[in-house]
Design a protein around this motif. Structure first.
Motif, PDB file in Angstrom:
ATOM      1  N   ASP A 286      79.101  27.145   0.382  1.00  0.00           N
ATOM      2  CA  ASP A 286      78.508  26.241  -0.596  1.00  0.00           C
ATOM      3  C   ASP A 286      79.497  25.854  -1.696  1.00  0.00           C
ATOM      4  OD1 ASP A 286      78.595  28.723  -1.800  1.00  0.00           O
ATOM      5  OD2 ASP A 286      76.608  28.572  -2.725  1.00  0.00           O
TER       6      ASP A 286
ATOM      7  N   LEU B 281      78.425  31.410   5.738  1.00  0.00           N
ATOM      8  CA  LEU B 281      77.084  30.849   5.664  1.00  0.00           C
ATOM      9  C   LEU B 281      76.029  31.921   5.416  1.00  0.00           C
ATOM     10  CD1 LEU B 281      77.217  28.401   8.704  1.00  0.00           C
ATOM     11  CD2 LEU B 281      77.151  27.743   6.292  1.00  0.00           C
ATOM     12  N   GLU B 282      76.463  33.187   5.362  1.00  0.00           N
ATOM     13  CA  GLU B 282      75.484  34.270   5.270  1.00  0.00           C
ATOM     14  C   GLU B 282      75.322  34.804   3.852  1.00  0.00           C
ATOM     15  OE1 GLU B 282      74.198  38.610   6.883  1.00  0.00           O
ATOM     16  OE2 GLU B 282      76.224  38.134   6.294  1.00  0.00           O
TER      17      GLU B 282
ATOM     18  N   LYS C 217      71.629  27.127   1.625  1.00  0.00           N
ATOM     19  CA  LYS C 217      72.218  27.222   2.968  1.00  0.00           C
ATOM     20  C   LYS C 217      72.319  25.863   3.659  1.00  0.00           C
ATOM     21  CE  LYS C 217      71.155  32.071   3.976  1.00  0.00           C
ATOM     22  NZ  LYS C 217      72.561  32.541   4.016  1.00  0.00           N
TER      23      LYS C 217
ATOM     24  N   ARG D  20      75.740  24.220   5.120  1.00  0.00           N
ATOM     25  CA  ARG D  20      75.951  23.745   6.501  1.00  0.00           C
ATOM     26  C   ARG D  20      76.514  22.333   6.504  1.00  0.00           C
ATOM     27  NH1 ARG D  20      70.496  25.727   7.029  1.00  0.00           N
ATOM     28  NH2 ARG D  20      70.540  27.905   7.729  1.00  0.00           N
TER      29      ARG D  20
ATOM     30  N   ASN E 106      74.642  33.481  10.144  1.00  0.00           N
ATOM     31  CA  ASN E 106      73.578  34.441   9.905  1.00  0.00           C
ATOM     32  C   ASN E 106      73.237  35.186  11.195  1.00  0.00           C
ATOM     33  OD1 ASN E 106      72.324  34.004   6.979  1.00  0.00           O
ATOM     34  ND2 ASN E 106      72.998  32.014   7.746  1.00  0.00           N
TER      35      ASN E 106
ATOM     36  N   SER F 215      67.882  31.225  10.318  1.00  0.00           N
ATOM     37  CA  SER F 215      68.982  30.321   9.985  1.00  0.00           C
ATOM     38  C   SER F 215      69.993  30.156  11.113  1.00  0.00           C
ATOM     39  CB  SER F 215      69.715  30.840   8.741  1.00  0.00           C
ATOM     40  OG  SER F 215      68.873  30.914   7.623  1.00  0.00           O
TER      41      SER F 215
ATOM     42  N   ASP G 123      72.800  27.113  11.855  1.00  0.00           N
ATOM     43  CA  ASP G 123      74.213  27.455  11.654  1.00  0.00           C
ATOM     44  C   ASP G 123      75.060  27.008  12.836  1.00  0.00           C
ATOM     45  OD1 ASP G 123      73.500  28.636   9.278  1.00  0.00           O
ATOM     46  OD2 ASP G 123      73.828  30.700   9.953  1.00  0.00           O
TER      47      ASP G 123
END
Length: 272
Positions: free
Chosen positions: A16, A35-36, A44, A48, A66, A72, A76
């Motif tokens: 992010d 992404l986790e 999230k 992405r 994730n 998620s 992802d």
């Protein structure tokens, strides 16, 4: 030490924070776009989108997704496909079959960071698409109901030491790379160097980090000193023509010690 095509310093970067992507990639040997855990649930989707729009070197980029059982995970993978990255870090890896099936077209770094994951580490390492295993300390202790992986002096508690060794042995047993966990105390460069030095000597191919300032310390430790390189060269030269065990500078030398010398030169990028 089993080889791994990236490293020795792998830098986590929250997905992010797209303004950090290029800087992280430039500072480290490889970047792990996360992404986790580094991204809040409500952020999230934007993470992405950032991932899908990025264009880093796919040979030096890993995407941490994730867990395969999470809500998620599918989204992802779609973002990962849009970005055309081929390396993925599977968070909280526990189920070898799901990793082998759900990520079958990707090169996987299985992040073993739960009690069940540690127990299944050999089965996970056996999967064909798994290229490396990494272990995680704090999630592991949380899965056990613990509070901290380290004592007040910074050393690991015995259960964390056991997990670290178990993951390293599982990776080595199946010819996969092993990645050492992060060192959370950013200001403690001496502690980081000591831990990275132990990891390199034990057989870890790389170490993950969470701050660009940690990269140089990891690199310096993984790169053999001039003295170590000279000794390795001299030892391998002395071994030529020897039929078995022989003496070198007062030490008895056999096959395993020769392989260690070859590994020292490989770490330095020098053919043995």
């Amino acid at each position: 030490m089993t080889t791994f095509p990236m490293g020795p310093a792998l830098l986590f970067c929250p997905a992010d924070r797209p303004e950090r992507f290029e800087k992280a990639a430039q500072r480290a040997d490889a970047v792990i776009l996360d992404l986790e855990d580094a991204v809040a649930f409500e952020d999230k989707e934007q993470a992405r989108e950032n991932l899908a729009a990025s264009a880093l070197d796919p040979e030096k980029t890993i995407v941490r997704v994730n867990p395969v059982d999470s809500t998620s995970f599918r989204a992802d993978l779609e973002a990962l496909a849009a970005a055309n990255y081929r390396w993925v870090m599977a968070a909280k890896a526990e189920d070898p079959g799901k990793i082998g099936h759900s990520l079958r077209h990707l090169s996987v770094v299985a992040l073993v960071e739960t009690a069940l994951g540690v127990l299944r580490a050999p089965e996970i390492a056996r999967e064909k698409n798994v290229a490396a295993l990494m272990w995680g300390a704090e999630d592991l202790l949380a899965s056990l109901g613990g509070e901290s992986s380290r004592r007040s002096d910074g050393s690991y508690r015995p259960v964390a030491v056991h997990a670290r060794s178990a993951v390293l042995l599982a990776a080595g047993g199946y010819g996969k790379g092993a990645i050492d966990s992060i060192y959370g105390n950013i200001a403690d460069t001496a502690g980081l160097e000591e831990e990275a030095r132990d990891g390199a000597a034990s057989g870890f191919a790389a170490k993950a980090c969470i701050h660009p300032g940690q990269v140089a310390a990891i690199r310096s430790v993984y790169a053999p000193s001039e003295e170590e390189k000279a000794r390795a060269r001299d030892l391998l030269e002395a071994a030529k023509g020897q039929g078995g065990v022989f003496s070198f500078r007062g030490e008895m030398i056999d096959g395993p010690l020769l392989r260690q010398a070859e590994q020292t030169l490989r770490r330095a990028g020098i053919p043995g």
